[in-house]
Design a protein around this motif. Structure first.
Motif, mmCIF file in Angstrom:
data_model
loop_
_atom_site.group_PDB
_atom_site.id
_atom_site.type_symbol
_atom_site.label_atom_id
_atom_site.label_comp_id
_atom_site.label_asym_id
_atom_site.label_seq_id
_atom_site.Cartn_x
_atom_site.Cartn_y
_atom_site.Cartn_z
ATOM 1 N N ASN A 102 0.652 -0.730 -0.004
ATOM 2 C CA ASN A 102 0.388 -0.414 -0.118
ATOM 3 C C ASN A 102 0.602 1.154 0.031
ATOM 4 O O ASN A 102 0.776 2.651 -0.480
ATOM 5 C CB ASN A 102 -0.738 0.382 1.439
ATOM 6 N N ARG A 103 2.225 0.865 0.562
ATOM 7 C CA ARG A 103 2.874 2.642 0.416
ATOM 8 C C ARG A 103 4.376 2.719 -0.307
ATOM 9 O O ARG A 103 4.192 3.775 -0.650
ATOM 10 C CB ARG A 103 3.620 2.369 2.239
ATOM 11 N N PHE A 104 4.302 1.337 -0.311
ATOM 12 C CA PHE A 104 5.742 1.359 -1.765
ATOM 13 C C PHE A 104 5.351 0.825 -2.810
ATOM 14 O O PHE A 104 6.094 0.014 -4.096
ATOM 15 C CB PHE A 104 6.934 0.433 -1.156
ATOM 16 N N GLY A 105 5.100 -0.645 -3.084
ATOM 17 C CA GLY A 105 4.816 -1.852 -4.075
ATOM 18 C C GLY A 105 4.373 -1.288 -5.419
ATOM 19 O O GLY A 105 4.710 -1.439 -6.336
ATOM 20 N N ILE A 106 3.344 0.044 -5.244
ATOM 21 C CA ILE A 106 2.769 0.333 -6.840
ATOM 22 C C ILE A 106 3.896 0.435 -7.756
ATOM 23 O O ILE A 106 4.324 0.998 -8.927
ATOM 24 C CB ILE A 106 1.915 2.176 -6.165
ATOM 25 N N PHE A 107 4.781 1.337 -6.775
ATOM 26 C CA PHE A 107 6.595 2.548 -7.149
ATOM 27 C C PHE A 107 7.077 0.754 -7.707
ATOM 28 O O PHE A 107 7.697 1.141 -9.226
ATOM 29 C CB PHE A 107 7.137 2.687 -6.956
#
Length: 320
Positions: free
Chosen positions: A15-20
């Motif tokens: 949720n914090r970093f995975g999308i990047f």
């Protein structure tokens, strides 16, 4: 280990970093797989192709953060964009054409907001009805006819360049900045998170829930109109049947970007990354000559994965 410390959660990390990380991984793999993917022309094409979806996604994001959804977006886009094209064709006045398009989008968004807030109609039903109204209205007005040859000034909105950068990319960037400002720096933006997170608590704390939802719906309508103007300009034609199901791509970008469908969370930065992921997947599949039907399969699976992660994150938080 201190009991107050949060336990490691894969879902929380995503949720914090995975999308990047997902975006960077895809970008690297696609660049290695197909040399044409990383060419300047192809990168510009990706940016130009995600403009309409990203602008719509900004409106959808405000709705979803408030715990709502807008199913009318693509039909409002077609209605506002076609009427804008018709206006510039009849009057030759670019400013008036843009104003007409935005006004039409605002009226539909305001109508959605009023129906949802005054009559407590579920957003799904209210915007579904608006979708049918918008589609029927523009088809009745045009008789299904397209309006072509809109003039060089109008075409520049969707086809022009400033240097090597397509002009629509600047419009997209401006919309993203406005959305970021609303969500991060205005009382109404902060209220949206509170309303989506817990409507009863937001109301008890003095937040004007009805106005907050109305604002989100009106903003979504305006964003659909802006997207419609850009799209009709790019096609050099007002097409009342254009952009069918575009709202699904916009909602997909928001969900992949980590905005919870239950409301109360979401960032503009993650939404633009979500749009870019959709854009590079479609672009890569086109470069590989993969059937467009498989694009929907891949995007559908991505949405399912994003929703599953969102559910797991919320469960983890509730247990914590």
């Amino acid at each position: 280990m201190n009991s107050k410390e949060k336990k490691f959660s894969i879902g929380e990390f995503y949720n914090r970093f995975g999308i990047f990380l997902v975006f960077l991984l895809m970008f690297v793999i696609f660049s290695i797989w197909n040399r044409a993917f990383l060419s300047g022309m192809n990168v510009r094409n990706i940016l130009r192709q995600i403009v309409v979806i990203t602008i719509m996604a900004c409106g959808e994001q405000l709705m979803i953060i408030c715990g709502m959804i807008d199913l009318s977006a693509s039909r409002v886009l077609a209605c506002a964009g076609t009427l804008s094209a018709y206006t510039v064709l009849v009057t030759g006045n670019l400013f008036l054409a843009i104003l007409v398009g935005i006004l039409v989008g605002f009226l539909f968004g305001a109508f959605n907001g009023l129906v949802i807030t005054l009559f407590d109609i579920p957003p799904f039903i209210a915007t579904l009805a608006s979708m049918m109204v918008a589609e029927g209205a523009i088809m009745a007005f045009t008789g299904g006819q397209n309006y072509s040859n809109l003039g060089a000034a109008y075409q520049f909105i969707g086809q022009g360049y400033i240097g090597v950068i397509p002009f629509p990319v600047f419009i997209m960037a401006f919309v993203l900045l406005i959305t970021y400002y609303i969500l991060s720096w205005t009382p109404t933006g902060r209220a949206m998170y509170a309303v989506g997170g817990n409507t009863a608590a937001a109301r008890a704390s003095g937040i004007n829930v009805k106005f907050t939802k109305f604002f989100a719906a009106a903003f979504a309508g305006v964003m659909s109109a802006v997207a419609g103007i850009v799209l009709m300009s790019r096609m050099n034609s007002g097409q009342p049947a254009a952009a069918e199901s575009y709202e699904m791509d916009a909602i997909t970008a928001v969900i992949i970007g980590g905005t919870s469908m239950s409301g109360g969370t979401g960032t503009v930065i993650n939404t633009i990354i979500g749009s870019l992921i959709i854009g590079i997947i479609k672009n890569f599949m086109n470069l590989q000559n993969i059937n467009a039907s498989y694009q929907k399969v891949v995007l559908g699976l991505l949405v399912m994965l994003a929703v599953i992660i969102d559910i797991q994150v919320r469960r983890s938080r509730s247990k914590g």
